[in-house]
Design a protein around this motif. Structure first.
Motif, PDB file in Angstrom:
ATOM      1  N   SER A 353     118.065  39.327  -1.140  1.00  0.00           N
ATOM      2  CA  SER A 353     119.015  38.689  -0.226  1.00  0.00           C
ATOM      3  C   SER A 353     119.872  39.707   0.513  1.00  0.00           C
ATOM      4  O   SER A 353     120.507  39.374   1.518  1.00  0.00           O
ATOM      5  CB  SER A 353     119.918  37.734  -1.002  1.00  0.00           C
ATOM      6  OG  SER A 353     120.608  38.421  -2.039  1.00  0.00           O
ATOM      7  N   ALA A 354     119.884  40.960   0.028  1.00  0.00           N
ATOM      8  CA  ALA A 354     120.699  41.997   0.653  1.00  0.00           C
ATOM      9  C   ALA A 354     119.854  43.074   1.313  1.00  0.00           C
ATOM     10  O   ALA A 354     120.326  44.193   1.559  1.00  0.00           O
ATOM     11  CB  ALA A 354     121.618  42.631  -0.403  1.00  0.00           C
ATOM     12  N   LEU A 355     118.606  42.739   1.631  1.00  0.00           N
ATOM     13  CA  LEU A 355     117.677  43.737   2.152  1.00  0.00           C
ATOM     14  C   LEU A 355     117.885  44.089   3.621  1.00  0.00           C
ATOM     15  O   LEU A 355     117.324  45.064   4.099  1.00  0.00           O
ATOM     16  CB  LEU A 355     116.233  43.266   1.967  1.00  0.00           C
ATOM     17  CG  LEU A 355     115.475  43.828   0.777  1.00  0.00           C
ATOM     18  CD1 LEU A 355     114.048  43.291   0.764  1.00  0.00           C
ATOM     19  CD2 LEU A 355     115.462  45.340   0.813  1.00  0.00           C
ATOM     20  N   GLY A 356     118.634  43.286   4.337  1.00  0.00           N
ATOM     21  CA  GLY A 356     118.776  43.478   5.778  1.00  0.00           C
ATOM     22  C   GLY A 356     119.077  44.906   6.207  1.00  0.00           C
ATOM     23  O   GLY A 356     118.349  45.497   7.019  1.00  0.00           O
ATOM     24  N   PRO A 357     120.154  45.538   5.684  1.00  0.00           N
ATOM     25  CA  PRO A 357     120.464  46.911   6.099  1.00  0.00           C
ATOM     26  C   PRO A 357     119.354  47.905   5.755  1.00  0.00           C
ATOM     27  O   PRO A 357     119.080  48.821   6.523  1.00  0.00           O
ATOM     28  CB  PRO A 357     121.752  47.229   5.315  1.00  0.00           C
ATOM     29  CG  PRO A 357     122.352  45.898   5.017  1.00  0.00           C
ATOM     30  CD  PRO A 357     121.194  44.980   4.811  1.00  0.00           C
ATOM     31  N   ALA A 358     118.687  47.711   4.604  1.00  0.00           N
ATOM     32  CA  ALA A 358     117.627  48.640   4.215  1.00  0.00           C
ATOM     33  C   ALA A 358     116.425  48.525   5.135  1.00  0.00           C
ATOM     34  O   ALA A 358     115.789  49.530   5.475  1.00  0.00           O
ATOM     35  CB  ALA A 358     117.205  48.373   2.762  1.00  0.00           C
ATOM     36  N   THR A 359     116.098  47.291   5.572  1.00  0.00           N
ATOM     37  CA  THR A 359     114.944  47.134   6.451  1.00  0.00           C
ATOM     38  C   THR A 359     115.191  47.716   7.829  1.00  0.00           C
ATOM     39  O   THR A 359     114.241  48.027   8.553  1.00  0.00           O
ATOM     40  CB  THR A 359     114.559  45.649   6.592  1.00  0.00           C
ATOM     41  OG1 THR A 359     115.676  44.919   7.117  1.00  0.00           O
ATOM     42  CG2 THR A 359     114.157  45.067   5.254  1.00  0.00           C
ATOM     43  N   GLU A 462     107.416  25.844  10.934  1.00  0.00           N
ATOM     44  CA  GLU A 462     107.738  27.265  11.094  1.00  0.00           C
ATOM     45  C   GLU A 462     108.049  27.828   9.721  1.00  0.00           C
ATOM     46  O   GLU A 462     108.835  27.247   8.969  1.00  0.00           O
ATOM     47  CB  GLU A 462     108.944  27.406  12.022  1.00  0.00           C
ATOM     48  CG  GLU A 462     109.438  28.817  12.198  1.00  0.00           C
ATOM     49  CD  GLU A 462     110.679  28.882  13.081  1.00  0.00           C
ATOM     50  OE1 GLU A 462     111.804  28.987  12.523  1.00  0.00           O
ATOM     51  OE2 GLU A 462     110.531  28.810  14.313  1.00  0.00           O
ATOM     52  N   HIS A 463     107.419  28.954   9.393  1.00  0.00           N
ATOM     53  CA  HIS A 463     107.624  29.526   8.064  1.00  0.00           C
ATOM     54  C   HIS A 463     109.033  30.071   7.913  1.00  0.00           C
ATOM     55  O   HIS A 463     109.560  30.747   8.809  1.00  0.00           O
ATOM     56  CB  HIS A 463     106.628  30.649   7.798  1.00  0.00           C
ATOM     57  CG  HIS A 463     106.930  31.428   6.558  1.00  0.00           C
ATOM     58  ND1 HIS A 463     106.941  30.853   5.301  1.00  0.00           N
ATOM     59  CD2 HIS A 463     107.277  32.729   6.380  1.00  0.00           C
ATOM     60  CE1 HIS A 463     107.270  31.767   4.409  1.00  0.00           C
ATOM     61  NE2 HIS A 463     107.477  32.908   5.036  1.00  0.00           N
ATOM     62  N   ASP A 464     109.621  29.795   6.763  1.00  0.00           N
ATOM     63  CA  ASP A 464     110.936  30.329   6.402  1.00  0.00           C
ATOM     64  C   ASP A 464     110.829  30.910   5.004  1.00  0.00           C
ATOM     65  O   ASP A 464     110.441  30.210   4.060  1.00  0.00           O
ATOM     66  CB  ASP A 464     111.980  29.210   6.441  1.00  0.00           C
ATOM     67  CG  ASP A 464     113.385  29.711   6.151  1.00  0.00           C
ATOM     68  OD1 ASP A 464     113.560  30.913   5.872  1.00  0.00           O
ATOM     69  OD2 ASP A 464     114.326  28.895   6.199  1.00  0.00           O
ATOM     70  N   ASN A 465     111.148  32.206   4.845  1.00  0.00           N
ATOM     71  CA  ASN A 465     111.013  32.834   3.533  1.00  0.00           C
ATOM     72  C   ASN A 465     112.102  32.414   2.549  1.00  0.00           C
ATOM     73  O   ASN A 465     112.078  32.830   1.395  1.00  0.00           O
ATOM     74  CB  ASN A 465     110.953  34.358   3.655  1.00  0.00           C
ATOM     75  CG  ASN A 465     112.126  34.948   4.422  1.00  0.00           C
ATOM     76  OD1 ASN A 465     113.265  34.526   4.261  1.00  0.00           O
ATOM     77  ND2 ASN A 465     111.845  35.922   5.283  1.00  0.00           N
ATOM     78  N   GLY A 466     113.061  31.632   3.028  1.00  0.00           N
ATOM     79  CA  GLY A 466     114.055  31.060   2.128  1.00  0.00           C
ATOM     80  C   GLY A 466     115.291  31.898   1.915  1.00  0.00           C
ATOM     81  O   GLY A 466     116.260  31.440   1.315  1.00  0.00           O
ATOM     82  N   ILE A 467     115.272  33.151   2.401  1.00  0.00           N
ATOM     83  CA  ILE A 467     116.444  34.012   2.222  1.00  0.00           C
ATOM     84  C   ILE A 467     116.950  34.541   3.561  1.00  0.00           C
ATOM     85  O   ILE A 467     117.867  35.361   3.601  1.00  0.00           O
ATOM     86  CB  ILE A 467     116.132  35.203   1.287  1.00  0.00           C
ATOM     87  CG1 ILE A 467     114.951  36.021   1.825  1.00  0.00           C
ATOM     88  CG2 ILE A 467     115.851  34.722  -0.126  1.00  0.00           C
ATOM     89  CD1 ILE A 467     114.712  37.295   1.051  1.00  0.00           C
ATOM     90  N   GLY A 468     116.347  34.081   4.631  1.00  0.00           N
ATOM     91  CA  GLY A 468     116.788  34.515   5.961  1.00  0.00           C
ATOM     92  C   GLY A 468     116.461  35.944   6.292  1.00  0.00           C
ATOM     93  O   GLY A 468     117.067  36.525   7.202  1.00  0.00           O
ATOM     94  N   LEU A 469     115.497  36.530   5.581  1.00  0.00           N
ATOM     95  CA  LEU A 469     115.142  37.929   5.832  1.00  0.00           C
ATOM     96  C   LEU A 469     114.280  38.020   7.090  1.00  0.00           C
ATOM     97  O   LEU A 469     113.234  37.380   7.196  1.00  0.00           O
ATOM     98  CB  LEU A 469     114.383  38.508   4.638  1.00  0.00           C
ATOM     99  CG  LEU A 469     113.940  39.967   4.779  1.00  0.00           C
ATOM    100  CD1 LEU A 469     115.151  40.883   4.876  1.00  0.00           C
ATOM    101  CD2 LEU A 469     113.050  40.369   3.620  1.00  0.00           C
ATOM    102  N   ASP A 470     114.697  38.840   8.020  1.00  0.00           N
ATOM    103  CA  ASP A 470     114.003  38.954   9.297  1.00  0.00           C
ATOM    104  C   ASP A 470     112.869  39.965   9.181  1.00  0.00           C
ATOM    105  O   ASP A 470     112.979  41.101   9.629  1.00  0.00           O
ATOM    106  CB  ASP A 470     114.986  39.376  10.392  1.00  0.00           C
ATOM    107  CG  ASP A 470     114.346  39.350  11.776  1.00  0.00           C
ATOM    108  OD1 ASP A 470     113.312  38.687  11.935  1.00  0.00           O
ATOM    109  OD2 ASP A 470     114.889  40.008  12.687  1.00  0.00           O
TER     110      ASP A 470
END
Length: 499
Positions: A353-359, A462-470
Motif C-alpha cells: 500500500s506504500a509502494l508509490g514512492p518506490a515505484t 476495468e481491473h483494479d488491484n485493490g490498493i490503488g497502485l498505479d
C-alpha cells in the motif's frame, strides 16, 4: 592458467583472497534475499519466463533460452512460487559478490578492499533489484562481471590462454542476452587505446572466438530460422525508447548503484589511469566512456552500463577506504543512508500500500503486485459466458504478463489456457479455428491490428488491484466479444506484435 616467462613479477603476485569475510557478506546477502523473496509476487517477466520454460526451445522472439531454462529448473526443484523461482536468482547474486571481490583482488586490493567491493556488489540499488527477482539481467550482469575479471587476468598476465575462458563465458552470455558484444567492443577499444595490445596478437583470440561461436550456434540457427526476431525487438526498443534513453542516460548513471557510490567508481577510473602499477588495467577505465558513447548512439537502455560501474567501484575500493578511514563518521552515515535507500528501491521492504514512492524510482516493484487479482477480474468476465459456449470460448490478452498470470493462477478460477499475440506467445498460438465462441479480451489488441478482427466487443469492467497502485495493469479494460470475425489462423498474423 600458467603465466609466460616474460611476465613481469609485478603482474604475478596477488593478495590473499579474503574468503571468510566475503563468505559472511554472501551469507548475509542470501539470508536477506531469501527472507524477502516471497513478498509481493511474481514479476510480469517472471510469469513470461515460466511460460517459456514450459515450452523449452533454442530461442524465443525476445530472448535466448537460458533464463526460461533457469526458471523451469528453479521452480521444478524449489516450487512453483515466487520464493522457489528466485532461489536461482539468489545463487547468481552470491556469485556476483564473489566475482566483485576477486576483481578488487586482481587490482591489488587487500582484505578490506575485497570486503568493501563485495558489500557494494551485494548492496547497490540495481544489483539488489535484479537479485530479488529472476531476470535476463540477473545472469547477464554476472556474465559481464566474470568477463571483466577474466579480461583483467588476461591483461595482467599476458597469457593468451585466458581467451578460451573469455570465449566460453561469452558463449554462455550470448545464450542468455545479446548485450555481451557491447562489453567486448568497449574493452577492445580500451585495449587499442591504452593497451596491452599484445593480448590481441595471439591465435588464442581466434580460438576463444571460435568457442564462443560454437556455444552460440543453436541459438543463432533458431534466430535465423525465425527471421532474427531478437534484432527486430532490439530495433524497436531503440526506435521507441531511444530518445528517452538518451535523455535519462547520464542521470541514471548517477543513481543505478547509488549516488553515494559515484565518487567511488570515479575514483576507480582515476586510479586505473594514474596508478603506475595498474597501467596494464587502463583498458577497463577507457571501456566505460566508450560503452556510454555507444549506448548514446544506439539509444540503448541506461542500465546496460551498470556492470562496468560495478567493476569500476571495485577498482575504487582502495582509495575509498583510505578516505573512509579519515572520515569514519561521515562514511558510516553515508553508507547507512545509501543502503537504506537502495533497500527501499530494490527490495520488497515496504507494504504494498506504500509502494508509490518506490515505484517512481523502480517501476519493477509495482509489476510484482496484482497478478492474481487481475486473473480474478478476468474470471469474473469469463463467468458471464454461458456454460454451453465455454468449450469454444477464448481468453486473449494484450501482453505476455497478462497471459502468464492467467496461466499461473487461472486454474484456481477454472479458466482455460490463455492466448496472446505478444512476443513468443504469438508462436504458441493461435487457438484452433473451431474456437468460434465468445472471446474475453484483456486490454486492447496490438497496435498493428486492424479494427474488426473480433466481433461485438463490449467493455465489461476495468481491473483494479485493490490498493490503488498505479502499475501497468491498473485500469486495464476487460471486454467480452461475440467471437473472431474470421478464423483464428487467418487473423493471427495481424494479432502478432512485439511492443
Amino acid at each position: 592458467m600458467a603465466e609466460t616467462a616474460a611476465t613481469p613479477r609485478t603482474r604475478t603476485s596477488l593478495p590473499a583472497f579474503a574468503a571468510k569475510p566475503v563468505a559472511v557478506v554472501v551469507l548475509v546477502q542470501a539470508a536477506v534475499l531469501t527472507g524477502l523473496s516471497g513478498r509481493y509476487g511474481f514479476h510480469r517477466d517472471e510469469l513470461y519466463f515460466m511460460a517459456a520454460g514450459d515450452r523449452l526451445d533454442w530461442g524465443y522472439v525476445d530472448q535466448p533460452p537460458i533464463t526460461p531454462l533457469l526458471a523451469r529448473l528453479s521452480t521444478a526443484v524449489f516450487g512453483d512460487t515466487p520464493a522457489g523461482l528466485r532461489v536461482v536468482a539468489t545463487l547468481l547474486a552470491a556469485a556476483m559478490v564473489v566475482v566483485v571481490a576477486l576483481v578488487a583482488r586482481e587490482l591489488g586490493g587487500g582484505r578490506a578492499a575485497q570486503v568493501f567491493a563485495a558489500a557494494v556488489g551485494a548492496g547497490s540499488s540495481f544489483v539488489l533489484a535484479i537479485s530479488h527477482m529472476l531476470a535476463t539481467a540477473t545472469l547477464d550482469v554476472l556474465v559481464w562481471l566474470v568477463l571483466g575479471l577474466l579480461a583483467l587476468r588476461l591483461f595482467r598476465t599476458r597469457d593468451g590462454r585466458w581467451w578460451l575462458a573469455i570465449g566460453a563465458v561469452t558463449g554462455i552470455g550470448l545464450d542468455n542476452k545479446w548485450l555481451v558484444p557491447l562489453l567486448l567492443l568497449a574493452l577492445g577499444v580500451g585495449v587499442l587505446v591504452a593497451g596491452p595490445r599484445e593480448v590481441l596478437r595471439t591465435w588464442w583470440l581466434a580460438a576463444g572466438a571460435g568457442l564462443a561461436l560454437l556455444l552460440t550456434v543453436p541459438v543463432l540457427v533458431w534466430q535465423a530460422a525465425h527471421a532474427w526476431p531478437l534484432l527486430t525487438v532490439a530495433g524497436g526498443i531503440s526506435a521507441d525508447d531511444g530518445a528517452e534513453n538518451r535523455l535519462l542516460f547520464v542521470p541514471m548513471q548517477l543513481v543505478y548503484l547509488s549516488p553515494v557510490l559515484v565518487p567511488v567508481w570515479v575514483a576507480g577510473i582515476v586510479r586505473l589511469w594514474r596508478e603506475p602499477d595498474l597501467r596494464w588495467a587502463r583498458a577497463l577505465a577507457v571501456s566505460y566512456p566508450v560503452l556510454c558513447a555507444v549506448l548514446l548512439i544506439i539509444g540503448g537502455k541506461p542500465y546496460y552500463s551498470v556492470p562496468l560501474l560495478v567493476l569500476l567501484t571495485a577498482a575504487g575500493a582502495e582509495p575509498a577506504l583510505r578516505w573512509a578511514r579519515r572520515h569514519r563518521a561521515v562514511a558510516g552515515g553515508l553508507a547507512a543512508v545509501g543502503l537504506a535507500i537502495n533497500a527501499m528501491v530494490g527490495l520488497p521492504v515496504l507494504p504494498v500500500s506504500a509502494l508509490g514512492p518506490a515505484t517512481a524510482m523502480n517501476a519493477e516493484q509495482g509489476e510484482q503486485v496484482g497478478w492474481r487479482e487481475l486473473t480474478e477480474t478476468v474470471a469474473g468476465v469469463w463467468e458471464r459466458i454461458p456454460e454451453a459456449d465455454r468449450a469454444t470460448a477464448v481468453i486473449f490478452t494484450r501482453n505476455y504478463g497478462q497471459a502468464g498470470a492467467i496461466e499461473e493462477y487461472g486454474h484456481e478460477f477454472g479458466l482455460p489456457q490463455p492466448y496472446s499475440g505478444h512476443m513468443s506467445y504469438a508462436d504458441w498460438g493461435p487457438p484452433a479455428d473451431a474456437m468460434t465462441g465468445p472471446v474475453v479480451l484483456v486490454g486492447e489488441l496490438g497496435s498493428g491490428a486492424r479494427s474488426g478482427l473480433l466481433d461485438g466487443c463490449a467493455r465489461v469492467t476495468e481491473h483494479d488491484n485493490g490498493i490503488g497502485l498505479d502499475n501497468e495493469e491498473q485500469g486495464t479494460d476487460v471486454s467480452l466479444c461475440t467471437g473472431p470475425a474470421e478464423p483464428w489462423s487467418r487473423i493471427w498474423p495481424e494479432l502478432r506484435h512485439f511492443y
